[in-house]
Write an enzyme that holds these catalytic residues in place. Structure first.
Site, short mmCIF file in Angstrom:
data_model
loop_
_atom_site.label_atom_id
_atom_site.label_comp_id
_atom_site.label_asym_id
_atom_site.label_seq_id
_atom_site.Cartn_x
_atom_site.Cartn_y
_atom_site.Cartn_z
N ASP A 167 32.23 28.44 38.52
CA ASP A 167 31.82 27.99 37.05
C ASP A 167 30.29 28.19 36.96
O ASP A 167 29.35 28.24 38.02
CB ASP A 167 32.17 26.58 36.85
CG ASP A 167 32.19 26.18 35.33
OD1 ASP A 167 32.11 27.12 34.55
OD2 ASP A 167 32.02 25.07 35.24
N GLU A 209 38.42 16.65 49.45
CA GLU A 209 36.75 16.51 49.01
C GLU A 209 36.27 17.60 48.03
O GLU A 209 36.64 18.67 48.23
CB GLU A 209 35.96 16.48 50.40
CG GLU A 209 36.76 15.54 51.76
CD GLU A 209 36.19 14.19 51.32
OE1 GLU A 209 35.07 14.01 50.64
OE2 GLU A 209 37.07 13.38 51.56
N ASN A 269 41.73 29.30 29.55
CA ASN A 269 40.78 30.20 29.08
C ASN A 269 41.38 31.19 28.38
O ASN A 269 40.53 31.71 27.74
CB ASN A 269 40.27 30.89 30.79
CG ASN A 269 39.42 30.19 31.28
OD1 ASN A 269 39.50 30.21 32.76
ND2 ASN A 269 38.63 29.34 30.72
N TRP A 318 24.50 31.21 33.21
CA TRP A 318 23.79 32.29 33.97
C TRP A 318 23.35 33.33 32.96
O TRP A 318 21.93 33.50 33.04
CB TRP A 318 24.41 32.92 35.25
CG TRP A 318 23.59 33.75 36.28
CD1 TRP A 318 23.19 33.34 37.21
CD2 TRP A 318 23.65 35.09 36.06
NE1 TRP A 318 22.59 34.40 37.84
CE2 TRP A 318 22.69 35.58 36.95
CE3 TRP A 318 23.90 36.20 34.92
CZ2 TRP A 318 22.45 36.84 37.24
CZ3 TRP A 318 23.58 37.39 35.16
CH2 TRP A 318 22.89 37.79 36.34
N ARG A 324 34.50 18.28 37.07
CA ARG A 324 35.86 17.91 36.43
C ARG A 324 36.94 18.94 37.26
O ARG A 324 36.43 19.85 37.99
CB ARG A 324 35.97 17.94 35.14
CG ARG A 324 35.58 19.25 34.53
CD ARG A 324 35.56 19.19 32.88
NE ARG A 324 35.08 20.40 32.47
CZ ARG A 324 33.74 20.22 31.94
NH1 ARG A 324 33.11 19.09 31.94
NH2 ARG A 324 33.00 21.42 31.47
C1 IPE Z 1 37.31 26.38 35.11
O1 IPE Z 1 36.21 26.66 34.37
C2 IPE Z 1 38.23 27.76 35.19
C3 IPE Z 1 37.61 28.77 35.98
C4 IPE Z 1 36.42 28.48 36.75
C5 IPE Z 1 38.28 29.66 36.03
P1 IPE Z 1 36.15 26.49 32.48
O2 IPE Z 1 34.48 26.72 32.49
O3 IPE Z 1 37.05 27.31 31.98
O4 IPE Z 1 36.43 24.85 32.56
P2 IPE Z 1 36.10 23.79 31.51
O5 IPE Z 1 36.51 24.36 30.14
O6 IPE Z 1 34.33 23.67 31.67
O7 IPE Z 1 36.63 22.44 32.00
C1 IPE Z 2 33.43 30.57 35.07
O1 IPE Z 2 32.16 30.93 34.12
C2 IPE Z 2 34.34 31.70 34.74
C3 IPE Z 2 35.66 31.32 33.91
C4 IPE Z 2 35.80 30.54 33.66
C5 IPE Z 2 36.36 32.70 33.95
P1 IPE Z 2 32.20 30.38 32.67
O2 IPE Z 2 32.26 31.31 31.77
O3 IPE Z 2 33.02 29.06 32.17
O4 IPE Z 2 30.49 29.67 32.35
P2 IPE Z 2 29.90 28.66 31.43
O5 IPE Z 2 30.75 27.41 32.01
O6 IPE Z 2 30.38 28.92 30.25
O7 IPE Z 2 28.70 28.81 32.20
MG MG Z 3 32.59 26.96 32.59
#
Ligand code: IPE
Ligand code: IPE
Ligand code: MG
Length: 232
Positions: free
Chosen positions: A6, A190, A54, A11, A177
């Site tokens: 995540d 863990e 997603n 980034w 989460r």
């Molecule tokens: C969880 O990340 C899914 C992946 C890392 C692929 P998200 O960024 O989608 O999760 P939420 O929306 O913050 O819970």
């Molecule tokens: C995780 O990074 C990648 C996927 C969920 C596919 P995010 O795209 O959720 O990045 P943030 O949480 O918006 O920074």
């Molecule tokens: Mg995310």
């Protein structure tokens, strides 16, 4: 062990770049972690790449992610195979997944199916709740009587039922989460939550997480304090 990868979007935002740049930068972290896990002797590594939730993201971001996963698979397939890594996927049932990607996924699973050194499970179009519902449907289809349903045979109806419970989950970016990740298998995992954003995550962070894990005392509901088991 498993990683919830995540922080790609943040980034990119920190650099005033589009979110797609964050996803592209994630590839280096993925490769570093696979190498580090392989070197550490981890036998089961799962990476959360795309959740069932997603699909709610804007179409262009979803399309970009599909393209990127395909490019990454094609680029690294032979190296993964050469390292003895068996590749599997969780999910991938959705008709919105481009057929070319589905084909590459099937080819990679086929190419690496007999590898023994490490199993890499990519949770792609994955949802923990969906897996549980599918397992329930599968039991019903097999006409298993209610009184014969046990935790063990329920787990046998989950995808890739030989996958062991997850011992350690690393979720980067400071978010704390589960986000519907392998709900059944993480029941007693863990968790560590490094602040680093996924595209900056490297082998050194991975080792720090393993060290933190080794210092945990897992009780599994008991009062004794066994030493942590080997990572896997
Ligand atoms: C969880 O990340 C899914 C992946 C890392 C692929 P998200 O960024 O989608 O999760 P939420 O929306 O913050 O819970
Ligand atoms: C995780 O990074 C990648 C996927 C969920 C596919 P995010 O795209 O959720 O990045 P943030 O949480 O918006 O920074
Ligand atoms: Mg995310």
């Amino acid at each position: 062990m498993a990683c919830v990868m995540d922080g790609n979007g943040r980034w990119a935002a920190q650099r005033s770049l589009p979110r797609s740049a964050g996803h592209q930068a994630a590839e280096a972290a993925v490769i570093d972690v696979i190498e580090a896990a392989h070197a550490a002797g981890v036998q089961w590594l799962s990476l959360y790449a795309f959740s069932t939730e997603n699909w709610r993201r804007p179409c262009d971001e979803v399309d970009h992610l599909m393209w990127l996963v395909r490019r990454t698979l094609r680029k690294h397939a032979l190296a993964l195979h050469a390292r003895g890594i068996r590749c599997r996927f969780l999910g991938v049932g959705d008709p919105r997944i481009p057929p070319t990607l589905t084909r590459d996924i099937t080819d990679l699973m086929e190419l690496t199916r007999d590898n023994k050194r490490m199993t890499l499970t990519v949770a792609f179009d994955h949802g923990g709740r969906r897996d549980i519902v599918e397992a329930a449907r599968s039991l019903i289809r097999d006409r298993v009587p209610a009184e014969d349903v046990t935790e063990a045979n329920f787990a046998g109806h989950l995808p890739h039922p030989d996958t062991p419970d997850v011992d350690l989950v690393i979720r980067t970016s400071g978010e704390q989460r589960i986000s519907n990740f392998m709900l059944w298998q993480v029941a007693y995992a863990e968790w560590v939550f490094p602040e680093v954003l996924w595209p900056d995550f490297r082998a050194a962070h991975f080792w720090e997480c393993l060290t933190a894990y080794r210092q945990r005392r897992r009780r599994f509901g008991d009062v004794t304090v066994p030493a942590t088991t080997d990572e896997g």
